[in-house]
Design a protein around this motif. Structure first.
Motif, mmCIF file in Angstrom:
data_model
loop_
_atom_site.group_PDB
_atom_site.id
_atom_site.type_symbol
_atom_site.label_atom_id
_atom_site.label_comp_id
_atom_site.label_asym_id
_atom_site.label_seq_id
_atom_site.Cartn_x
_atom_site.Cartn_y
_atom_site.Cartn_z
ATOM 1 N N ALA A 56 146.848 -18.127 -38.667
ATOM 2 C CA ALA A 56 145.609 -18.916 -38.691
ATOM 3 C C ALA A 56 145.304 -19.603 -37.356
ATOM 4 O O ALA A 56 144.167 -19.530 -36.875
ATOM 5 C CB ALA A 56 145.658 -19.930 -39.833
ATOM 6 N N PRO A 57 146.272 -20.278 -36.704
ATOM 7 C CA PRO A 57 145.956 -20.880 -35.394
ATOM 8 C C PRO A 57 145.586 -19.835 -34.345
ATOM 9 O O PRO A 57 144.749 -20.098 -33.477
ATOM 10 C CB PRO A 57 147.263 -21.594 -35.014
ATOM 11 C CG PRO A 57 147.975 -21.813 -36.298
ATOM 12 C CD PRO A 57 147.625 -20.633 -37.149
ATOM 13 N N VAL A 58 146.196 -18.652 -34.437
ATOM 14 C CA VAL A 58 145.860 -17.565 -33.516
ATOM 15 C C VAL A 58 144.426 -17.118 -33.746
ATOM 16 O O VAL A 58 143.653 -16.928 -32.802
ATOM 17 C CB VAL A 58 146.822 -16.363 -33.705
ATOM 18 C CG1 VAL A 58 146.497 -15.251 -32.711
ATOM 19 C CG2 VAL A 58 148.270 -16.802 -33.544
ATOM 20 N N ILE A 63 138.630 -16.802 -32.309
ATOM 21 C CA ILE A 63 137.218 -17.067 -32.590
ATOM 22 C C ILE A 63 136.595 -17.866 -31.447
ATOM 23 O O ILE A 63 135.450 -17.616 -31.040
ATOM 24 C CB ILE A 63 137.083 -17.830 -33.928
ATOM 25 C CG1 ILE A 63 137.482 -16.919 -35.091
ATOM 26 C CG2 ILE A 63 135.666 -18.347 -34.118
ATOM 27 C CD1 ILE A 63 137.546 -17.622 -36.437
ATOM 28 N N THR A 64 137.353 -18.803 -30.888
ATOM 29 C CA THR A 64 136.848 -19.635 -29.793
ATOM 30 C C THR A 64 136.519 -18.798 -28.556
ATOM 31 O O THR A 64 135.478 -19.001 -27.913
ATOM 32 C CB THR A 64 137.889 -20.710 -29.428
ATOM 33 O OG1 THR A 64 138.150 -21.511 -30.585
ATOM 34 C CG2 THR A 64 137.374 -21.596 -28.303
ATOM 35 N N PHE A 65 137.387 -17.844 -28.225
ATOM 36 C CA PHE A 65 137.222 -17.082 -26.986
ATOM 37 C C PHE A 65 136.396 -15.804 -27.154
ATOM 38 O O PHE A 65 135.902 -15.264 -26.159
ATOM 39 C CB PHE A 65 138.595 -16.720 -26.404
ATOM 40 C CG PHE A 65 139.285 -17.874 -25.747
ATOM 41 C CD1 PHE A 65 139.020 -18.221 -24.433
ATOM 42 C CD2 PHE A 65 140.197 -18.637 -26.459
ATOM 43 C CE1 PHE A 65 139.649 -19.297 -23.831
ATOM 44 C CE2 PHE A 65 140.831 -19.714 -25.869
ATOM 45 C CZ PHE A 65 140.560 -20.047 -24.561
ATOM 46 N N THR A 66 136.262 -15.320 -28.387
ATOM 47 C CA THR A 66 135.527 -14.064 -28.606
ATOM 48 C C THR A 66 134.066 -14.178 -28.184
ATOM 49 O O THR A 66 133.484 -13.221 -27.650
ATOM 50 C CB THR A 66 135.620 -13.648 -30.091
ATOM 51 O OG1 THR A 66 136.982 -13.357 -30.399
ATOM 52 C CG2 THR A 66 134.775 -12.410 -30.364
ATOM 53 N N ALA A 67 133.454 -15.326 -28.404
ATOM 54 C CA ALA A 67 132.034 -15.513 -28.065
ATOM 55 C C ALA A 67 131.770 -15.265 -26.580
ATOM 56 O O ALA A 67 130.724 -14.730 -26.206
ATOM 57 C CB ALA A 67 131.591 -16.916 -28.456
ATOM 58 N N PHE A 71 135.657 -9.455 -28.448
ATOM 59 C CA PHE A 71 136.843 -9.485 -29.304
ATOM 60 C C PHE A 71 138.068 -8.876 -28.635
ATOM 61 O O PHE A 71 139.137 -9.484 -28.604
ATOM 62 C CB PHE A 71 136.570 -8.763 -30.626
ATOM 63 C CG PHE A 71 137.793 -8.662 -31.502
ATOM 64 C CD1 PHE A 71 138.233 -9.765 -32.215
ATOM 65 C CD2 PHE A 71 138.525 -7.476 -31.572
ATOM 66 C CE1 PHE A 71 139.373 -9.688 -33.006
ATOM 67 C CE2 PHE A 71 139.664 -7.396 -32.357
ATOM 68 C CZ PHE A 71 140.082 -8.511 -33.080
ATOM 69 N N TRP A 72 137.954 -7.664 -28.103
ATOM 70 C CA TRP A 72 139.134 -6.960 -27.608
ATOM 71 C C TRP A 72 139.758 -7.678 -26.404
ATOM 72 O O TRP A 72 140.977 -7.834 -26.330
ATOM 73 C CB TRP A 72 138.786 -5.516 -27.263
ATOM 74 C CG TRP A 72 139.976 -4.706 -26.800
ATOM 75 C CD1 TRP A 72 140.157 -4.105 -25.608
ATOM 76 C CD2 TRP A 72 141.164 -4.444 -27.561
ATOM 77 N NE1 TRP A 72 141.377 -3.475 -25.560
ATOM 78 C CE2 TRP A 72 142.020 -3.670 -26.748
ATOM 79 C CE3 TRP A 72 141.584 -4.784 -28.849
ATOM 80 C CZ2 TRP A 72 143.264 -3.222 -27.170
ATOM 81 C CZ3 TRP A 72 142.838 -4.346 -29.273
ATOM 82 C CH2 TRP A 72 143.655 -3.584 -28.452
ATOM 83 N N THR A 73 138.929 -8.141 -25.483
ATOM 84 C CA THR A 73 139.440 -8.864 -24.316
ATOM 85 C C THR A 73 140.085 -10.182 -24.752
ATOM 86 O O THR A 73 141.167 -10.552 -24.268
ATOM 87 C CB THR A 73 138.306 -9.154 -23.320
ATOM 88 O OG1 THR A 73 137.702 -7.925 -22.923
ATOM 89 C CG2 THR A 73 138.837 -9.876 -22.092
ATOM 90 N N ALA A 74 139.421 -10.870 -25.665
ATOM 91 C CA ALA A 74 139.976 -12.125 -26.169
ATOM 92 C C ALA A 74 141.284 -11.876 -26.913
ATOM 93 O O ALA A 74 142.253 -12.637 -26.768
ATOM 94 C CB ALA A 74 138.966 -12.805 -27.097
ATOM 95 N N PHE A 75 141.334 -10.807 -27.702
ATOM 96 C CA PHE A 75 142.536 -10.479 -28.472
ATOM 97 C C PHE A 75 143.719 -10.228 -27.539
ATOM 98 O O PHE A 75 144.806 -10.780 -27.737
ATOM 99 C CB PHE A 75 142.277 -9.248 -29.339
ATOM 100 C CG PHE A 75 143.454 -8.846 -30.191
ATOM 101 C CD1 PHE A 75 143.721 -9.506 -31.376
ATOM 102 C CD2 PHE A 75 144.302 -7.812 -29.799
ATOM 103 C CE1 PHE A 75 144.811 -9.151 -32.158
ATOM 104 C CE2 PHE A 75 145.386 -7.444 -30.573
ATOM 105 C CZ PHE A 75 145.633 -8.123 -31.760
ATOM 106 N N LYS A 76 143.519 -9.409 -26.518
ATOM 107 C CA LYS A 76 144.596 -9.118 -25.569
ATOM 108 C C LYS A 76 145.031 -10.382 -24.830
ATOM 109 O O LYS A 76 146.231 -10.603 -24.625
ATOM 110 C CB LYS A 76 144.138 -8.061 -24.561
ATOM 111 C CG LYS A 76 144.010 -6.659 -25.136
ATOM 112 C CD LYS A 76 143.823 -5.623 -24.028
ATOM 113 C CE LYS A 76 142.510 -5.852 -23.289
ATOM 114 N NZ LYS A 76 142.310 -4.807 -22.241
#
Length: 376
Positions: A56-58, A63-67, A71-76
């Motif tokens: 959940a914290p991840v 969600i904060t950085f995806t905007a 998504f993929w760049t934020a996920f990595k």
């Protein structure tokens, strides 16, 4: 999303406590442990809960950085460069190994494999501590303080919860208390000392971290959600110690002299307080520590609970002071009376629910003792 993270954090504490308690009891000789029964599937689900709820914290960070990043760049970025992501990857690997170990083996009858499972649990606790506030502020000292605090809480509290709700009889209760009582005392001392170390790192100025600065920030931090939760958690330790002493010393004395008592009933009352403390800790873990109270209040505002009880306007940079008042003294006395009634109810082996009600009422009274003593 913050409230979702708080709920999942509380569930994570419960799952981690259950798995820790079960594995700890499994590595002990059967003649010295209660006869606990827990399905393998239930234990696998609790371990899966650790895997899921710790994400959940991840997810919140993603969600904060995806905007901004996609998504993929934020996920990595989050999974590979952020401590919270790296810690979760480690948690996922260990949790999957533990799930496989539990699913394909009968750990209740194999102490060697149970020991491996216990080691995996220790690593899960370490992974959680690594992603905590204290480790981010003081990577070595903060990690070890938080890790030892969590370890003591999970082994003491988790064992109590499992023994309370999954024991099928009290046949081996006296041999269990013979080793569990000194262990619980040692665990409490450890969690108290490590908890104080963690607290001073979490709330003191990161460039200072001293006990003096910690005490100042504890007082100032009462205006924040973190400080309010920390105060409530600290107060709840008092009734927990009362119940723990009763379950360890009085129950042991009664059983040794052949007197009639149901230890499961009273241990379940203690377990209720432990779970409440888990929930408060989960809330506290998702709040910003009060390092710079002026900026914290300016950006996020004061705690709604503090605002509701504090009589004066709350402004960034204000200084809080303690001063005894007639009302605060009355609340202190009321709390002492209520906790005395709790002890009497326990010694009389009366109502479990009444003992719990009185202990929580004492905690509330002491909370108001502090809140009615604060001035600016």
């Amino acid at each position: 999303m913050t409230y979702v993270v708080i709920v999942t954090e509380a569930l994570l504490y419960v799952c981690l406590g259950i798995v820790s308690g079960v594995m700890f009891l499994y590595i002990m000789p059967k003649v010295k442990t209660p006869s606990i029964v827990i399905r393998q599937s239930s234990l696998v689900l609790c371990t899966a809960g650790i895997l899921i709820f710790s994400f959940a914290p991840v997810l919140n960070t993603l969600i904060t950085f995806t905007a901004d990043l996609g998504f993929w760049t934020a996920f990595k970025s989050v999974m590979l460069t952020f401590t919270v992501g790296q810690a979760w990857l480690f948690t996922a690997i260990i949790a999957l190994l533990l799930m496989g170990l539990i699913h394909f083996n009968d750990l209740a009858s194999d102490r060697f494999l149970a020991t491996i499972g216990f080691i995996l649990v220790i690593l899960l606790i370490a992974s959680y501590a690594k992603a905590g506030h204290a480790a981010s502020l003081a990577p070595i000292k903060g990690f070890w303080f938080h890790y030892l605090h969590l370890l003591a809480v999970m082994l003491w509290g988790g064992t109590a919860v499992v023994a309370a709700f999954r024991s099928q009889s009290t046949q081996r209760w006296l041999p269990f208390l013979h080793w569990y009582t000194p262990f619980a005392v040692g665990a409490f001392i450890l969690l108290l000392l490590a908890g104080l170390g963690t607290m001073f790192i979490d709330i003191a100025d990161p460039l200072d971290g001293s006990i003096k600065q910690g005490l100042i920030q504890y007082k100032q931090g009462l205006a924040s959600n973190y400080g309010q939760a920390l105060l409530i958690k600290n107060i709840l330790v008092i009734p927990l110690v009362i119940f723990a002493a009763f379950n360890s010393l009085f129950v042991k004395h009664q059983l040794r002299h052949g007197k009639s008592i149901d230890p499961l009933k009273w241990l379940r009352a203690e377990a209720v307080i432990i779970v409440v403390i888990f929930a408060v800790t989960a809330f506290m873990g998702q709040q910003k520590p009060p390092h710079e109270m002026a900026s914290l209040i300016e950006l996020n505002g004061p705690s709604p609970l503090f605002s509701a009880l504090f009589p004066n306007p709350i402004a960034p940079g204000m200084t809080l002071t303690f001063d005894w008042t007639t009302v605060s003294v009355l609340f202190l006395i009321l709390g002492l009376i209520l906790i005395s009634l709790t002890a009497i109810t326990l010694l009389k082996k009366a109502s479990k629910n009444m003992a719990l009600l009185l202990s929580f009422a004492a905690a509330i009274s002491w909370y108001f003792t502090v809140m009615t003593s604060i001035h600016s």
